[in-house]
Motif scaffolding. Structure first.
Motif, mmCIF file in Angstrom:
data_model
loop_
_atom_site.group_PDB
_atom_site.id
_atom_site.type_symbol
_atom_site.label_atom_id
_atom_site.label_comp_id
_atom_site.label_asym_id
_atom_site.label_seq_id
_atom_site.Cartn_x
_atom_site.Cartn_y
_atom_site.Cartn_z
ATOM 1 N N GLY A 108 -3.499 3.556 -3.554
ATOM 2 C CA GLY A 108 -2.632 2.484 -3.089
ATOM 3 C C GLY A 108 -3.399 1.416 -2.343
ATOM 4 O O GLY A 108 -3.138 0.215 -2.496
ATOM 5 N N ALA A 109 -4.371 1.837 -1.519
ATOM 6 C CA ALA A 109 -5.180 0.874 -0.769
ATOM 7 C C ALA A 109 -6.030 0.018 -1.701
ATOM 8 O O ALA A 109 -6.160 -1.194 -1.513
ATOM 9 C CB ALA A 109 -6.069 1.604 0.230
ATOM 10 N N ALA A 166 0.826 -1.208 0.000
ATOM 11 C CA ALA A 166 0.000 0.000 0.000
ATOM 12 C C ALA A 166 0.862 1.261 0.000
ATOM 13 O O ALA A 166 0.590 2.213 -0.744
ATOM 14 C CB ALA A 166 -0.930 -0.009 1.216
ATOM 15 N N PHE A 177 -7.638 -0.656 4.995
ATOM 16 C CA PHE A 177 -6.812 0.359 4.336
ATOM 17 C C PHE A 177 -7.679 1.350 3.576
ATOM 18 O O PHE A 177 -7.431 2.566 3.600
ATOM 19 C CB PHE A 177 -5.830 -0.321 3.372
ATOM 20 C CG PHE A 177 -4.755 -1.116 4.046
ATOM 21 C CD1 PHE A 177 -3.496 -0.574 4.257
ATOM 22 C CD2 PHE A 177 -4.984 -2.410 4.467
ATOM 23 C CE1 PHE A 177 -2.495 -1.310 4.882
ATOM 24 C CE2 PHE A 177 -3.993 -3.156 5.089
ATOM 25 C CZ PHE A 177 -2.743 -2.596 5.292
ATOM 26 N N ALA A 188 -8.166 -5.577 3.026
ATOM 27 C CA ALA A 188 -7.960 -4.309 2.313
ATOM 28 C C ALA A 188 -9.026 -3.287 2.676
ATOM 29 O O ALA A 188 -8.812 -2.073 2.529
ATOM 30 C CB ALA A 188 -7.954 -4.553 0.805
ATOM 31 N N THR A 195 -3.888 -2.648 -3.515
ATOM 32 C CA THR A 195 -3.072 -3.528 -2.675
ATOM 33 C C THR A 195 -3.462 -5.001 -2.759
ATOM 34 O O THR A 195 -2.590 -5.864 -2.893
ATOM 35 C CB THR A 195 -3.132 -3.060 -1.211
ATOM 36 O OG1 THR A 195 -2.444 -1.810 -1.091
ATOM 37 C CG2 THR A 195 -2.477 -4.064 -0.278
#
Length: 412
Positions: free
Chosen positions: A125-126, A103, A171, A168, A129
């Motif tokens: 990014g999350a 992430a 995140f 995920a 991931t």
């Protein structure tokens, strides 16, 4: 007319793939890649299919949610629970330090190469991931995979792809708080209840369902076909209960599948392992067809040189450096670390979280454009390299895998 055309095209592709089910496992392509290419042909190339933009993310969200639920149930039933216990250490490392590293690296690349604000880069990014369980299944399931890869490596990839799809959520929710300016305490409560509530619902539902199946099997009241359908409806039911309880329904399904797997006997498990090949290989086709038909080409062109640099950087730097850095903690052979470091495809789970973020109020077009660009690139690259990668791994391996390491879903 639009729906009939889509049904005709996707249905025809599914029929062709059913006839070629054995050959596709040995070919340098995957079912999602073929569906994506068909969508591109039907959408941007010929304009046979043109779905209104507001409907795309909503359809992607709901189709992705159901598909992930079914896929994660398949992942949970792919191996006996004892097999998952044997890979607990590497999977735990990948689901903690591994996810965090992926992430952070992906967010850093988005901030550096695309110039996105830090909060939006963190959200991207999350979303990118988690390892996709549908695309990963094309790498680790089927007869060729069983012959070319050791069972333990396949179990690590399967278990990680199942666990990180649900985790995920934490995140994404944290990144949404930074992006939308929501209450951090409210988001934290949402994360805690989402994870622990999902685990509780999954454990209870899986255990009760498993005991019910054992009782029915002892009375010879069900057959193998009914067990296959039962696993499917169990996944959908747990997903619905999880959503009604405002938990992470995706994680609840995976936990329910593991609990159910731990309770049922070997006869029931062998029957339901067919869920992997029988359903997920074909249910994924509509989602990737939809993606191909409505790829945001203009958004990609607006990215300029970054449209090439960012996907390449993500595929090369998002996962492999993290896996190599964690090699001592993973306690896997180097060739296993290299293989799982490369084969971390990005697909259905990323599309789901991108759509979820849109529904939660993040309407920045860069999020959807960049996210779908990476998904398309991963579908292409990982789909083409899966078969050569397995062969290369098998060529480097000295000992012959024992037939006892194979499961019923691998023999086809």
């Amino acid at each position: 007319m639009l729906l009939m055309t889509s049904f005709a095209l996707v249905g025809s592709l599914a029929v062709l793939l059913a006839f070629w089910s054995a050959g596709i496992r040995r070919a340098p392509v995957s079912e999602p890649l073929l569906a994506l290419l068909l969508g591109v042909l039907a959408g941007p190339v010929t304009n046979l299919v043109d779905i209104p933009d507001p409907a795309v993310t909503g359809l992607t969200l709901e189709i992705g949610r159901v598909l992930l639920a079914i896929s994660l149930m398949a992942v949970a039933l792919r191996f006996p629970v004892a097999g998952y216990r044997s890979v607990l250490r590497p999977v735990t490392v990948l689901l903690t330090a591994g996810m965090l590293g992926m992430a952070v690296l992906t967010a850093g690349l988005a901030w550096w190469l695309l110039g996105l604000p830090v909060a939006l880069a963190a959200l991207l990014g999350a979303c990118l991931t988690p390892t996709d369980p549908v695309l990963a299944a094309s790498v680790v399931s089927g007869g060729p995979a069983a012959r070319q890869l050791p069972a333990r490596l396949r179990q690590v990839i399967s278990a990680e792809s199942g666990g990180n799809d649900g985790l995920a959520f934490t995140f994404v929710v944290v990144a949404l708080a930074a992006t939308t300016g929501g209450s951090w305490s409210q988001r934290l409560a949402e994360v805690l209840w989402g994870v622990f509530g999902a685990a509780l619902i999954g454990l209870v539902a899986g255990y009760v369902a498993g005991r019910a199946v054992r009782g029915a099997m002892s009375r010879e009241e069900v057959d193998s076909g009914s067990l296959l359908i039962f696993a499917l409806v169990l996944a959908v039911a747990v997903l619905g209960v999880g959503r009604l309880a405002y938990t992470d329904g995706i994680l609840a399904v995976f936990v329910a599948g593991l609990a159910y797997n731990a309770v049922i006997d070997s006869r029931s498990r062998v029957s339901q392992q067919r869920l992997d090949d029988s359903l997920t290989r074909y249910l994924v086709l509509p989602l990737f067809f939809l993606l191909g038909a409505e790829l945001p080409w203009r958004g990609w062109l607006d990215l300029g040189w970054a449209a090439l640099a960012f996907p390449a950087a993500v595929l090369l730097l998002r996962r492999l450096p993290v896996a190599l850095a964690l090699h001592p903690a993973l306690r896997l052979p180097w060739r296993d670390t290299l293989f799982l470091g490369w084969f971390g495809p990005i697909g259905v789970s990323a599309l789901f979280y991108l759509s979820y973020s849109h529904e939660e109020g993040v309407r920045d077009p860069n999020l959807w454009a960049v996210g779908t660009l990476v998904v398309a690139a991963s579908t292409l690259v990982h789909g083409v390299t899966a078969m050569p990668g397995r062969r290369r791994y098998a060529g480097l391996s000295q000992p012959q895998r024992r037939p006892s390491a194979r499961t019923a879903c691998d023999v086809r």
